[in-house]
Design a protein around this motif. Structure first.
Motif, mmCIF file in Angstrom:
data_model
loop_
_atom_site.group_PDB
_atom_site.id
_atom_site.type_symbol
_atom_site.label_atom_id
_atom_site.label_comp_id
_atom_site.label_asym_id
_atom_site.label_seq_id
_atom_site.Cartn_x
_atom_site.Cartn_y
_atom_site.Cartn_z
ATOM 1 N N ASP A 135 -1.840 6.212 -102.080
ATOM 2 C CA ASP A 135 -1.509 6.437 -103.490
ATOM 3 C C ASP A 135 -1.468 5.136 -104.294
ATOM 4 O O ASP A 135 -1.145 5.131 -105.479
ATOM 5 N N GLY A 136 -1.807 4.015 -103.642
ATOM 6 C CA GLY A 136 -1.861 2.727 -104.326
ATOM 7 C C GLY A 136 -0.637 1.858 -104.156
ATOM 8 O O GLY A 136 -0.672 0.660 -104.485
ATOM 9 N N THR A 137 0.459 2.394 -103.636
ATOM 10 C CA THR A 137 1.686 1.611 -103.465
ATOM 11 C C THR A 137 1.480 0.511 -102.432
ATOM 12 O O THR A 137 1.069 0.776 -101.300
ATOM 13 N N THR A 159 11.816 -6.910 -92.734
ATOM 14 C CA THR A 159 11.904 -6.436 -94.106
ATOM 15 C C THR A 159 10.736 -5.530 -94.439
ATOM 16 O O THR A 159 9.651 -5.644 -93.846
ATOM 17 N N ARG A 160 10.961 -4.632 -95.382
ATOM 18 C CA ARG A 160 9.904 -3.757 -95.913
ATOM 19 C C ARG A 160 10.035 -3.739 -97.434
ATOM 20 O O ARG A 160 11.094 -3.406 -97.960
ATOM 21 N N ILE A 161 8.977 -4.094 -98.109
ATOM 22 C CA ILE A 161 8.974 -4.192 -99.562
ATOM 23 C C ILE A 161 7.818 -3.356 -100.101
ATOM 24 O O ILE A 161 6.707 -3.399 -99.553
ATOM 25 N N THR A 162 8.073 -2.587 -101.145
ATOM 26 C CA THR A 162 7.011 -1.799 -101.779
ATOM 27 C C THR A 162 6.932 -2.130 -103.259
ATOM 28 O O THR A 162 7.942 -2.399 -103.905
ATOM 29 N N ARG A 163 5.723 -2.119 -103.770
ATOM 30 C CA ARG A 163 5.496 -2.357 -105.201
ATOM 31 C C ARG A 163 4.370 -1.454 -105.701
ATOM 32 O O ARG A 163 3.366 -1.288 -105.014
ATOM 33 N N ARG A 164 4.538 -0.896 -106.905
ATOM 34 C CA ARG A 164 3.507 -0.060 -107.501
ATOM 35 C C ARG A 164 2.667 -0.886 -108.476
ATOM 36 O O ARG A 164 3.206 -1.520 -109.388
ATOM 37 N N PRO A 165 1.346 -0.890 -108.317
ATOM 38 C CA PRO A 165 0.490 -1.558 -109.298
ATOM 39 C C PRO A 165 0.596 -0.868 -110.656
ATOM 40 O O PRO A 165 0.921 0.315 -110.743
ATOM 41 N N THR A 166 0.297 -1.603 -111.714
ATOM 42 C CA THR A 166 0.372 -1.036 -113.058
ATOM 43 C C THR A 166 -0.784 -0.081 -113.351
ATOM 44 O O THR A 166 -0.682 0.769 -114.231
ATOM 45 N N ASP A 167 -1.893 -0.233 -112.628
ATOM 46 C CA ASP A 167 -3.017 0.696 -112.750
ATOM 47 C C ASP A 167 -3.789 0.692 -111.437
ATOM 48 O O ASP A 167 -3.331 0.117 -110.445
ATOM 49 N N GLU A 173 -3.711 -4.347 -108.149
ATOM 50 C CA GLU A 173 -3.290 -4.278 -106.746
ATOM 51 C C GLU A 173 -2.904 -5.666 -106.230
ATOM 52 O O GLU A 173 -1.866 -5.842 -105.588
ATOM 53 N N VAL A 174 -3.739 -6.656 -106.528
ATOM 54 C CA VAL A 174 -3.467 -8.028 -106.078
ATOM 55 C C VAL A 174 -2.208 -8.571 -106.744
ATOM 56 O O VAL A 174 -1.409 -9.276 -106.113
ATOM 57 N N GLN A 175 -1.993 -8.236 -108.028
ATOM 58 C CA GLN A 175 -0.771 -8.679 -108.705
ATOM 59 C C GLN A 175 0.456 -8.055 -108.068
ATOM 60 O O GLN A 175 1.485 -8.714 -107.884
ATOM 61 N N ALA A 176 0.366 -6.779 -107.685
ATOM 62 C CA ALA A 176 1.487 -6.118 -107.019
ATOM 63 C C ALA A 176 1.756 -6.751 -105.659
ATOM 64 O O ALA A 176 2.911 -6.879 -105.235
ATOM 65 N N MET A 177 0.699 -7.171 -104.968
ATOM 66 C CA MET A 177 0.876 -7.883 -103.697
ATOM 67 C C MET A 177 1.581 -9.219 -103.931
ATOM 68 O O MET A 177 2.462 -9.618 -103.164
#
Length: 199
Positions: A135-137, A159-167, A173-177
């Motif tokens: 789903d892109g997360t 640790t486990r970290i999740t981030r949602r991309p803005t689009d 995707e790279v910015q969310a990473m």
């Protein structure tokens, strides 16, 4: 003109058009991406001198192409969207930059490729995941350890970290990473000893 000859010409035209499309695709240069350091909350205390050791990444991520997931067991490889450097080296470099932004003024963060000889704590990082769900997360799963260079007990955390991309773009995707790696730097910075050796 006979029907077989017409079909033959159509087949030749179809092959020609397919070849033209493939040639156009192959002539398009790949887009190249890099992770980037992000701002974070600074921690207080004395200047610190940590060093980020070589980072371990899963073999499926150890490739120039950006990897995505289209299901639980299926991976996708973006042939024309690539990293600007090996992912392990990039994570190591950017994590060092992220830590520099978060540690007290005067702190010096090095990597195993830029050791100064004054490092008091070694930061070891092993990634088990650093890629998007279907789903892109973005999911970052890692184990990290703070190892005093001389004496003292090592501290290990998972640790486990999740981030949602803005689009849905690769850039988002790279910015969310990058944001997920910045959050990891927040956690590591908060766990560093406040009495690390001064330079």
């Amino acid at each position: 003109m006979t029907e077989p000859m017409i079909l033959s010409r159509r087949a030749v035209l179809a092959v020609f058009l397919a070849g033209s499309v493939l040639a156009a695709c192959s002539s398009s240069p790949p887009k190249v991406y890099t992770l980037a350091a992000v701002p974070g909350a600074a921690v207080g205390g004395r200047p610190l001198t940590p060093s980020v050791a070589a980072v371990e990444v899963p073999k499926y991520l150890d490739r120039p192409q950006i990897v995505t997931r289209s299901g639980t067991v299926e991976l996708g490889v973006a042939e024309f969207e690539r990293w600007g450097e090996p992912l392990a080296n990039m994570v190591q470099r950017v994590l060092a930059e992220d830590l520099t932004r978060r540690l007290p003024a005067g702190s010096v963060v090095t990597t195993s490729r830029t050791l100064s000889g004054d490092e008091a704590v070694i930061v070891e990082l092993a990634l088990s995941r650093f890629d998007p769900e279907s789903d892109g997360t973005i999911v970052l799963e890692a184990q990290w350890r703070l190892r005093p260079r001389t004496g003292g007990r090592a501290k290990t955390e998972s640790t486990r970290i999740t981030r949602r991309p803005t689009d849905q773009s690769t850039a988002a995707e790279v910015q969310a990473m990058s944001d997920a790696l910045g959050e990891l730097a927040d956690r590591i910075a908060g766990g560093l000893p406040a009495t690390s050796k001064r330079r």
